[in-house]
Design a protein around this motif. Sequence first.
Motif, mmCIF file in Angstrom:
data_model
loop_
_atom_site.group_PDB
_atom_site.id
_atom_site.type_symbol
_atom_site.label_atom_id
_atom_site.label_comp_id
_atom_site.label_asym_id
_atom_site.label_seq_id
_atom_site.Cartn_x
_atom_site.Cartn_y
_atom_site.Cartn_z
ATOM 1 N N PHE A 1 56.679 -39.738 -29.437
ATOM 2 C CA PHE A 1 55.808 -38.662 -28.948
ATOM 3 C C PHE A 1 55.457 -38.884 -27.473
ATOM 4 C CE2 PHE A 1 55.293 -38.270 -33.460
ATOM 5 C CZ PHE A 1 55.182 -36.906 -33.654
ATOM 6 N N SER A 2 55.178 -40.140 -27.140
ATOM 7 C CA SER A 2 54.782 -40.450 -25.762
ATOM 8 C C SER A 2 55.934 -40.304 -24.780
ATOM 9 C CB SER A 2 54.242 -41.884 -25.675
ATOM 10 O OG SER A 2 53.208 -42.065 -26.592
ATOM 11 N N ARG B 1 58.272 -36.167 -18.430
ATOM 12 C CA ARG B 1 57.671 -35.274 -17.433
ATOM 13 C C ARG B 1 57.460 -36.005 -16.095
ATOM 14 N NH1 ARG B 1 54.862 -30.898 -19.716
ATOM 15 N NH2 ARG B 1 56.341 -30.148 -21.263
ATOM 16 N N PHE B 2 56.984 -37.246 -16.204
ATOM 17 C CA PHE B 2 56.737 -38.049 -15.004
ATOM 18 C C PHE B 2 58.036 -38.239 -14.218
ATOM 19 C CE2 PHE B 2 57.014 -42.312 -13.131
ATOM 20 C CZ PHE B 2 56.015 -42.228 -12.171
ATOM 21 N N ARG C 1 46.496 -38.732 -25.066
ATOM 22 C CA ARG C 1 47.258 -39.817 -25.706
ATOM 23 C C ARG C 1 46.435 -41.096 -25.813
ATOM 24 N NH1 ARG C 1 50.107 -43.768 -23.545
ATOM 25 N NH2 ARG C 1 50.121 -42.862 -21.456
ATOM 26 N N LYS C 2 45.695 -41.394 -24.759
ATOM 27 C CA LYS C 2 44.918 -42.634 -24.765
ATOM 28 C C LYS C 2 43.626 -42.504 -25.586
ATOM 29 C CE LYS C 2 46.626 -44.147 -20.287
ATOM 30 N NZ LYS C 2 46.278 -44.362 -18.879
ATOM 31 N N MET D 1 47.665 -34.691 -20.454
ATOM 32 C CA MET D 1 48.457 -35.197 -21.587
ATOM 33 C C MET D 1 48.143 -36.680 -21.830
ATOM 34 S SD MET D 1 52.107 -33.401 -20.612
ATOM 35 C CE MET D 1 53.161 -34.036 -21.878
ATOM 36 N N ARG E 1 51.184 -49.151 -16.184
ATOM 37 C CA ARG E 1 49.900 -48.484 -15.930
ATOM 38 C C ARG E 1 49.489 -47.579 -17.101
ATOM 39 N NH1 ARG E 1 51.268 -46.117 -11.464
ATOM 40 N NH2 ARG E 1 51.381 -43.958 -12.165
ATOM 41 N N GLU E 2 50.460 -46.868 -17.650
ATOM 42 C CA GLU E 2 50.116 -45.859 -18.658
ATOM 43 C C GLU E 2 50.213 -46.338 -20.099
ATOM 44 O OE1 GLU E 2 48.713 -43.004 -18.328
ATOM 45 O OE2 GLU E 2 48.733 -42.983 -16.139
ATOM 46 N N TYR E 3 51.064 -47.317 -20.363
ATOM 47 C CA TYR E 3 51.292 -47.671 -21.772
ATOM 48 C C TYR E 3 50.809 -49.069 -22.160
ATOM 49 C CZ TYR E 3 54.048 -43.449 -21.591
ATOM 50 O OH TYR E 3 54.424 -42.144 -21.427
ATOM 51 N N TYR F 1 54.842 -47.441 -13.726
ATOM 52 C CA TYR F 1 54.260 -46.334 -14.505
ATOM 53 C C TYR F 1 54.079 -46.754 -15.969
ATOM 54 C CZ TYR F 1 53.470 -41.726 -16.509
ATOM 55 O OH TYR F 1 52.931 -40.666 -17.198
ATOM 56 N N VAL G 1 57.553 -37.843 -24.197
ATOM 57 C CA VAL G 1 57.473 -36.548 -23.513
ATOM 58 C C VAL G 1 56.741 -36.674 -22.179
ATOM 59 C CG1 VAL G 1 56.533 -34.210 -23.682
ATOM 60 C CG2 VAL G 1 57.634 -35.257 -25.649
ATOM 61 N N SER G 2 55.622 -37.425 -22.178
ATOM 62 C CA SER G 2 54.883 -37.558 -20.917
ATOM 63 C C SER G 2 55.656 -38.428 -19.925
ATOM 64 C CB SER G 2 53.465 -38.092 -21.147
ATOM 65 O OG SER G 2 53.490 -39.278 -21.872
ATOM 66 N N ALA H 1 67.258 -36.978 -23.805
ATOM 67 C CA ALA H 1 66.018 -37.773 -23.873
ATOM 68 C C ALA H 1 65.908 -38.416 -25.250
ATOM 69 C CB ALA H 1 64.818 -36.871 -23.606
ATOM 70 N N ASP I 1 66.658 -32.108 -23.296
ATOM 71 C CA ASP I 1 66.100 -32.774 -24.484
ATOM 72 C C ASP I 1 67.161 -33.602 -25.211
ATOM 73 O OD1 ASP I 1 63.610 -31.854 -23.977
ATOM 74 O OD2 ASP I 1 63.700 -30.170 -25.397
ATOM 75 N N LEU J 1 50.197 -33.557 -16.553
ATOM 76 C CA LEU J 1 50.536 -34.920 -16.982
ATOM 77 C C LEU J 1 49.274 -35.756 -17.190
ATOM 78 C CD1 LEU J 1 52.934 -36.782 -17.567
ATOM 79 C CD2 LEU J 1 52.969 -37.382 -15.136
ATOM 80 N N LYS K 1 59.293 -35.032 -12.552
ATOM 81 C CA LYS K 1 58.494 -34.619 -11.399
ATOM 82 C C LYS K 1 58.734 -35.544 -10.197
ATOM 83 C CE LYS K 1 53.805 -33.858 -9.922
ATOM 84 N NZ LYS K 1 54.291 -34.258 -8.635
#
Lengths: 566, 83
Positions: B40-41, B47-48, A517-518, A513, B14-16, B11, B43-44, B62, B59, A510, B51
């Motif tokens: 596309f994003s 996964r997060f 992406r970034k 990935m 923090r990530e986007y 999340y 998918v990550s 999603a 799929d 993760l 987990k």
Amino acid sequence: MSNHPTYEERTANFDWSISEKELGYKKGDPINIGWMCSDRICRMGLAGKLALIWEDYQGVQKRYSYDDIRVLSNTIAKYLVELGIQPGERVCLFMDRVPELYVGFLGILKTGAVAQPLFSAFGDESLFVRLSNARTSAIITQKKHAFKVRKIRHQLPDLRHIIVVDAGEAALQERELSFQMENTPGVEDFPVYPTTSESPSVLHYTSGTTGQPKGAQHVHNSLISQYLTAKWVLDLHPDDIYWCNADPGWVTGTSYGIIGPWVNGITQVVLDSGFNAEAWYKFIARHRVTVWYSAPTAIRLLMKEGKELTRKYDLSCLRHLCSVGEPLNAEAVHWSQEVFGKPFHDTFWQTETGCIVITNLPGMPIKPGSMGRPFPGITASVLNPVTFEPINQNGVAGLIALRPGWPSQVRGYWNNELVYQAKFRNGWYLCGDRATIDSDGYFWFVGRDDDVINTGGHLVGPFEIESALLEHPAVAESAAVAKPDPVNMEVVKAFVTLKPGYQPSDDLELEIMNHIRKRLSPLAMPQEIEFIDSLPKTRSGKIVRRVLRSKEFNEPLGDLSTIMND
Amino acid sequence: MDDLTKLVRDYVVREYIEEGDDREVTETTPLISGGIVDSFSMVSLKRFLEKKCGIQIPDADATPVAFDTVQSIVALVRRFQKS
């Protein structure tokens, strides 16, 4: 019965001068895309006609007439000239699909400078590679994307101006300027730079198998092809409401998301929003969209949402549907026939061709799954990959090739003449794709002829991804290949070997990935990472992506005699 | 805000949401249609969730609609936690 001319009628005695005549252009005269798409339309008596209806995801709407577009593009052009932007300098557009992007494109061209549109989801590394290669002088962006420019500007000595269109009260930093299009006094008259047919116009970056992305240099003469292909393939009529889904960060978004509709004096609608099937159907119904240019990935996402949703909205306004970006599968054609009462017409072209080159023209019988036939004026064939001679046997796969000379053909790769010349063999331009031709002259896509990954209609180069993977502290070696995907046709899969001290884990996958992406973009992010002990290599140490890709596609692995066994 | 909602929201932020981007993310902020997360994003993000929450999201489930807000993502996760 169709009222359209047959394919044979279209191609008989075809000459691109048809386009020049309709545009009132004589060879040797100045030709400027910015002027042709705005001032010329106003002079035709269409100044008050709507050029753009723009809407965002919250439903906020803005409307611009052709006269608005003319004055606003003059305003941007004057602003750039006053900043010292000279003809031929590169000015980047790095924005979401906001009105400033569309109008700014024409404004840049009116100054004689070169427009360099870049996809706003690019990360700082992707942005840096393209700005440094083009030695870009100015970038027009939004507040929310300016931080990416801030990260890299110290490495870009040629970048003199960072123009922020929505800075508002936000504090500006080094080299940053605030320009608010709507609040700047409109410029009624601007001396449009007298570009000629071979003057550079647009620089679009595209990915290849090796090296970093290449800047495909187009010229103002591209308009000749874009005008007629938009009119004939997209079947644009004066009263149409046209919607092109493509982002102008990619070539479809400029050739047919700005130039094609506006040089034809058409009203186009733009939705600045991510994908949402219901919102899209509402948008079509609300604006009574008649011509829709979409992409197979989007169509397959709509298919996933089901037929019921389409019945909730009155979509009877749709008159003509086209698709671009990757091969349109037969199921998508049948689906659109069932739910919209008409098929999507596949179109094939690429950054380097500048315009649609193989297509299903209105009036042509559609063979679902086929790319169609060459547009009039385009000589296309499939070549033997060894002799580079045309294959004269139906159904035998070869390299898709075009005879050079159509008006919007790319004129070169920025500072990369060697790679450009390598695209030509035996008097043909090689597209990098493989196809067969059937007995009726229809082309059928087979696949790419290189390692480039076509994901959701966008080409992603493996080298760029592998370079960024190696920046991650855990990655020792990497290979990026295509993996089949039911929605995006292909997605990126990465094979990675780890440095000592690192162990494969879900967390690490993760993390890698998100790193890609970034740094690069969501398109380039591997959708799967496989940790392996070693990568297949030649005896000289070169990683052999072909073997990894073949495994993903369940294809024969081919000659393995040169692969080194660890 | 419950723990799961906070986990998802934090999340996403923090990530986007990158530094300098002052957009606020609430439970109902459109993520996909608002252009914060693209298909596309997703998918990550998927996964997060799989987990951290110990689930498998097929799929087919999603979809952009299911991932369009923190609220809809939480509802999706809860559906698979129950099953």
